[in-house]
Design a protein around this motif. Structure first.
Motif, PDB file in Angstrom:
ATOM      1  N   ASP A 192       0.818  -1.215   0.000  1.00 33.28           N
ATOM      2  CA  ASP A 192       0.000   0.000   0.000  1.00 33.28           C
ATOM      3  C   ASP A 192       0.856   1.270   0.000  1.00 33.28           C
ATOM      4  O   ASP A 192       0.378   2.356   0.340  1.00 33.28           O
ATOM      5  N   VAL A 193       2.128   1.158  -0.409  1.00 36.06           N
ATOM      6  CA  VAL A 193       3.013   2.316  -0.482  1.00 36.06           C
ATOM      7  C   VAL A 193       2.385   3.383  -1.376  1.00 36.06           C
ATOM      8  O   VAL A 193       1.797   3.085  -2.417  1.00 36.06           O
ATOM      9  N   LEU A 194       2.470   4.648  -0.935  1.00 32.65           N
ATOM     10  CA  LEU A 194       1.973   5.742  -1.762  1.00 32.65           C
ATOM     11  C   LEU A 194       2.784   5.823  -3.053  1.00 32.65           C
ATOM     12  O   LEU A 194       3.971   5.500  -3.082  1.00 32.65           O
ATOM     13  N   SER A 195       2.140   6.285  -4.112  1.00 22.88           N
ATOM     14  CA  SER A 195       2.819   6.456  -5.390  1.00 22.88           C
ATOM     15  C   SER A 195       2.459   7.810  -5.967  1.00 22.88           C
ATOM     16  O   SER A 195       1.329   8.274  -5.854  1.00 22.88           O
ATOM     17  N   THR A 196       3.443   8.450  -6.594  1.00 25.51           N
ATOM     18  CA  THR A 196       3.189   9.703  -7.298  1.00 25.51           C
ATOM     19  C   THR A 196       2.543   9.444  -8.655  1.00 25.51           C
ATOM     20  O   THR A 196       2.083  10.374  -9.310  1.00 25.51           O
ATOM     21  N   ASN A 197       2.536   8.196  -9.087  1.00 26.72           N
ATOM     22  CA  ASN A 197       2.121   7.847 -10.442  1.00 26.72           C
ATOM     23  C   ASN A 197       0.611   7.769 -10.595  1.00 26.72           C
ATOM     24  O   ASN A 197      -0.135   7.691  -9.619  1.00 26.72           O
ATOM     25  N   THR A 198       0.175   7.735 -11.833  1.00 24.88           N
ATOM     26  CA  THR A 198      -1.221   7.435 -12.118  1.00 24.88           C
ATOM     27  C   THR A 198      -1.458   5.951 -11.851  1.00 24.88           C
ATOM     28  O   THR A 198      -0.521   5.159 -11.771  1.00 24.88           O
ATOM     29  N   ALA A 199      -2.727   5.602 -11.753  1.00 26.32           N
ATOM     30  CA  ALA A 199      -3.069   4.206 -11.472  1.00 26.32           C
ATOM     31  C   ALA A 199      -2.672   3.277 -12.614  1.00 26.32           C
ATOM     32  O   ALA A 199      -2.637   2.059 -12.446  1.00 26.32           O
ATOM     33  N   GLY A 200      -2.369   3.827 -13.772  1.00 26.92           N
ATOM     34  CA  GLY A 200      -2.046   2.984 -14.921  1.00 26.92           C
ATOM     35  C   GLY A 200      -0.632   2.468 -14.952  1.00 26.92           C
ATOM     36  O   GLY A 200      -0.300   1.623 -15.796  1.00 26.92           O
ATOM     37  N   ALA A 201       0.229   2.936 -14.034  1.00 24.54           N
ATOM     38  CA  ALA A 201       1.638   2.532 -14.053  1.00 24.54           C
ATOM     39  C   ALA A 201       1.811   1.208 -13.318  1.00 24.54           C
ATOM     40  O   ALA A 201       2.336   1.146 -12.216  1.00 24.54           O
ATOM     41  N   THR A 202       1.364   0.126 -13.949  1.00 28.20           N
ATOM     42  CA  THR A 202       1.344  -1.175 -13.281  1.00 28.20           C
ATOM     43  C   THR A 202       2.219  -2.226 -13.953  1.00 28.20           C
ATOM     44  O   THR A 202       2.105  -3.409 -13.660  1.00 28.20           O
ATOM     45  N   GLY A 203       3.075  -1.809 -14.876  1.00 27.09           N
ATOM     46  CA  GLY A 203       4.041  -2.748 -15.457  1.00 27.09           C
ATOM     47  C   GLY A 203       3.488  -3.678 -16.504  1.00 27.09           C
ATOM     48  O   GLY A 203       4.098  -4.705 -16.815  1.00 27.09           O
ATOM     49  N   ASP A 204       2.354  -3.340 -17.117  1.00 22.51           N
ATOM     50  CA  ASP A 204       1.700  -4.247 -18.065  1.00 22.51           C
ATOM     51  C   ASP A 204       2.608  -4.622 -19.242  1.00 22.51           C
ATOM     52  O   ASP A 204       2.660  -5.777 -19.653  1.00 22.51           O
TER      53      ASP A 204
END
Length: 641
Positions: free
Chosen positions: A397-409
């Motif tokens: 659950d680490v915070l991310s500055t990224n959009t939700a789409g940055a998931t390594g697809d």
């Protein structure tokens, strides 16, 4: 192919998903309301408060409209438009969230539930009501020159560049409901060595000393020795001027880069060249630049952004303008994730399979190949934890500055074809993220030339150091957090908004920012020793004049670094997952993705943060442009019919 866009690129407009249902949707059995107009509130939008005004008859929801919000432009456009309409169409709160805008989507549904309660309706029944959206069963087969997966910095630069270089057709698939990727939440800063004089940063003693000290030290490697005469000549020519503007050149950019972050000079010089080509190219589209400055972790003041736009929105505005003016053959499908890379018997990539949010399936053949521009995986907590070796205590659950789409697809899809990966453990944390959302848009204070203190009111690091060093230092402080202290002259606040466009009043209300007329009052608000804070500010202000930091060795201070007159601000911040350095391995001569054996996967290309060792939107823009040009002119078109 028609020269049209499958989604409207202009910010503020998005392509609507098919609702598959009219306002005659069946009302849930037994559901009644007190007729009237009610405004529901959610405090949990990405920007805080969101208000949804709904009109009810005694048996139906008549209308719903978001009437107040502070969400990120472009990313929030789709849910703000689509979800209220779907609530009305479906007579339900069982509505799917919009990909890439989950926080905003959930806030709208929460506000809708509040309005329903006020109207006397049964919220739980509406949450269970059937979602009658009809999914399309259509399967569409297409053939194009180039398929691009991802519509962020690398993907959109590649699409426009390919069309600019003469590609007959380009198709871009984006899984989120908007284009822009992380570039529109990153701050939007890129390096530019070609700015006019009036936009270059003002020189000061700290910047000058760094250049002259480097010259005096002499070359530190054989690579530097080979270019030292040129560097010496550049500095001497600059010394002969009035020196009102900071010294800079591609060679200095490379020397400074190697000495700060490692690597080799040749790569930095190539980067400087391709980046400047991108800067000049997009400037031809009409871009106007802001004045140059430093940014956190990269303090040399050559960073700029598009004037009159927040974060990275401006780049995509000018891409859209260029596409429309030139009627480029680019088709962009948003809310349409690519689910599979298609290959032939020899293992060459022939195209992609994608599925739209409305259910439509696309099988696309690509004559000149597929370009992966899907970004990194800083928005995928599970993947971060799987590969993490650097940051103790990281959780999913680490915070991310990224959009939700940055998931390594893109990385995962390529790995299924045997693609090699490297540096997957190297996660760059961003040290100044919002304590609640992880956003970089909320920063208050000059991020590259700020004063940072811990809970005890003490400085604890060189604020112009690397992001890695600052983040590591914050993790050693009380509560794993810090505060950026600023004043009226360097807070960056204009017209009630931060530099990134976040509403300041809302931040103050939510405890994401503190403001006071005096430092003593500010310290009281954040439970800090006022005498300690005042002493730290006094010592820091002296450093901004002398450029001498005996504690942490900081040497550069921008002209507005001094904490001057109030109001004073304290911006609490934490490190958040920002850029993944790891990714796919490519043959840099062809930019084709390779396997562990070094064998290329034919016709599979990659650009941007999806690559191992690549980071930053400036590099993604530059690489996307350069690679698309290379593909158009050097990759033979196949007959795939």
């Amino acid at each position: 192919m028609k020269k049209v866009l499958k989604t409207v690129l202009a910010f503020g407009l998005v392509a609507s998903l098919l609702s598959g249902c009219s306002q005659s949707a069946k009302q849930p059995e037994g559901q009644t309301y007190q007729a009237g107009t009610y405004t529901g509130i959610s405090e949990n939008g990405k920007g805080g408060k969101l208000a949804l005004t709904m009109e009810f008859s005694d048996q139906a929801i008549i209308s719903a409209k978001v009437t107040e919000h502070h969400e990120t432009p472009n990313i929030s456009d789709a849910p703000l438009e689509q979800i209220p309409q779907q609530i009305v169409d479906q007579q339900s709160l069982n509505i799917d969230v919009i990909s890439g805008a989950t926080i905003t989507s959930d806030a709208i549904l929460e506000a809708a539930a509040d309005a329903v309660r006020q109207a006397g309706g049964d919220v739980e029944q509406l949450k269970q009501a059937a979602n009658n959206t009809q999914k399309s069963e259509e399967v569409i087969d297409l053939t194009t020159d180039l398929v691009i997966v991802g519509a962020g910095a690398a993907g959109m630069a590649a699409a426009v560049s390919a069309a600019d270089e003469g590609a007959d057709s380009v198709i871009v698939f984006e899984k989120q409901a908007n284009i822009g990727g992380n570039a529109i939440v990153s701050g939007g800063f890129i390096e530019n060595l070609g700015l006019p004089e009036e936009l270059k940063a003002d020189n000061d003693a700290g910047y000058e000393a760094r250049v002259l000290n480097a010259l005096e030290e002499g070359p530190q490697s054989e690579e530097e020795a080979a270019v030292w005469d040129q560097f010496t000549a550049e500095v001497e020519a600059w010394k002969a001027t009035d020196r009102t503007k900071v010294f800079d050149s591609p060679l200095w950019m490379a020397i400074e880069g190697v000495r700060t972050d490692g690597g080799n000079l040749e790569d930095y010089l190539y980067f400087a060249q391709t980046l400047q080509e991108f800067d000049d190219w997009i400037e031809e589209m009409g871009v106007e630049w802001e004045k140059a400055h430093g940014i956190v972790g990269y303090s040399w003041p050559r960073w700029t952004s598009v004037k009159n736009f927040y974060s990275g929105e401006g780049y995509f505005h000018y891409f859209e303008k260029n596409i429309e003016e030139n009627q480029y053959p680019i088709d962009i499908y948003t809310s349409t994730p690519v689910t599979e890379l298609l290959v032939d018997e020899e293992g060459a990539v022939t195209g992609v399979h994608a599925v739209s949010a409305d259910g439509t399936q696309y099988n696309v053949k690509a004559r000149q190949g597929v370009l992966l521009a899907t970004g990194g995986f800083a928005g995928n907590g599970k993947m971060l934890v799987e590969y993490n070796e650097l940051w103790e205590g990281m959780t999913e659950d680490v915070l991310s500055t990224n959009t939700a789409g940055a998931t390594g697809d893109g990385i995962v899809m390529a790995q299924k074809l045997g693609a090699a990966v490297d540096q997957m453990e190297a996660e760059m944390m961003f040290p100044m993220a919002d304590i609640k959302t992880g956003s970089t848009e909320a920063i208050v204070g000059a991020s590259a030339s700020c004063l940072m203190v811990n809970q005890e009111g003490q400085r604890f690091t060189n604020e112009t150091g690397t992001r890695w060093d600052i983040s590591a230092a914050i993790f050693e402080q009380t509560g794993d957090q810090a505060y950026i202290i600023s004043s009226s002259n360097n807070s960056g606040i204009q017209d009630g908004k931060t530099q990134g466009g976040t509403d300041v009043e809302n931040m103050l209300k939510n405890g994401e920012l503190y403001m006071a007329d005096t430092l003593e009052e500010l310290a009281a608000q954040i439970n800090m020793d006022p005498q300690a804070l005042q002493a730290t500010v006094k010592a820091y202000n002296e450093m901004t004049k002398t450029h001498e930091d005996s504690q942490f060795g900081r040497t550069t201070f921008e002209p507005n670094s001094e904490i001057a007159e109030g109001p004073y601000y304290a911006y609490p911040c934490v490190p958040a997952a920002h850029i993944t350095i790891g990714g796919l391995v490519v043959d840099y001569d062809t930019m084709q993705v390779v396997k562990e054996s070094g064998e290329a996967i034919p016709y599979l290309f990659a650009a941007g943060e999806v690559l191992a060792g690549e980071c930053g939107i400036d590099g993604s823009f530059a690489q996307g442009k350069a690679l698309a040009k290379q593909i158009v002119h050097n990759v033979v078109k196949r007959d795939l019919n």
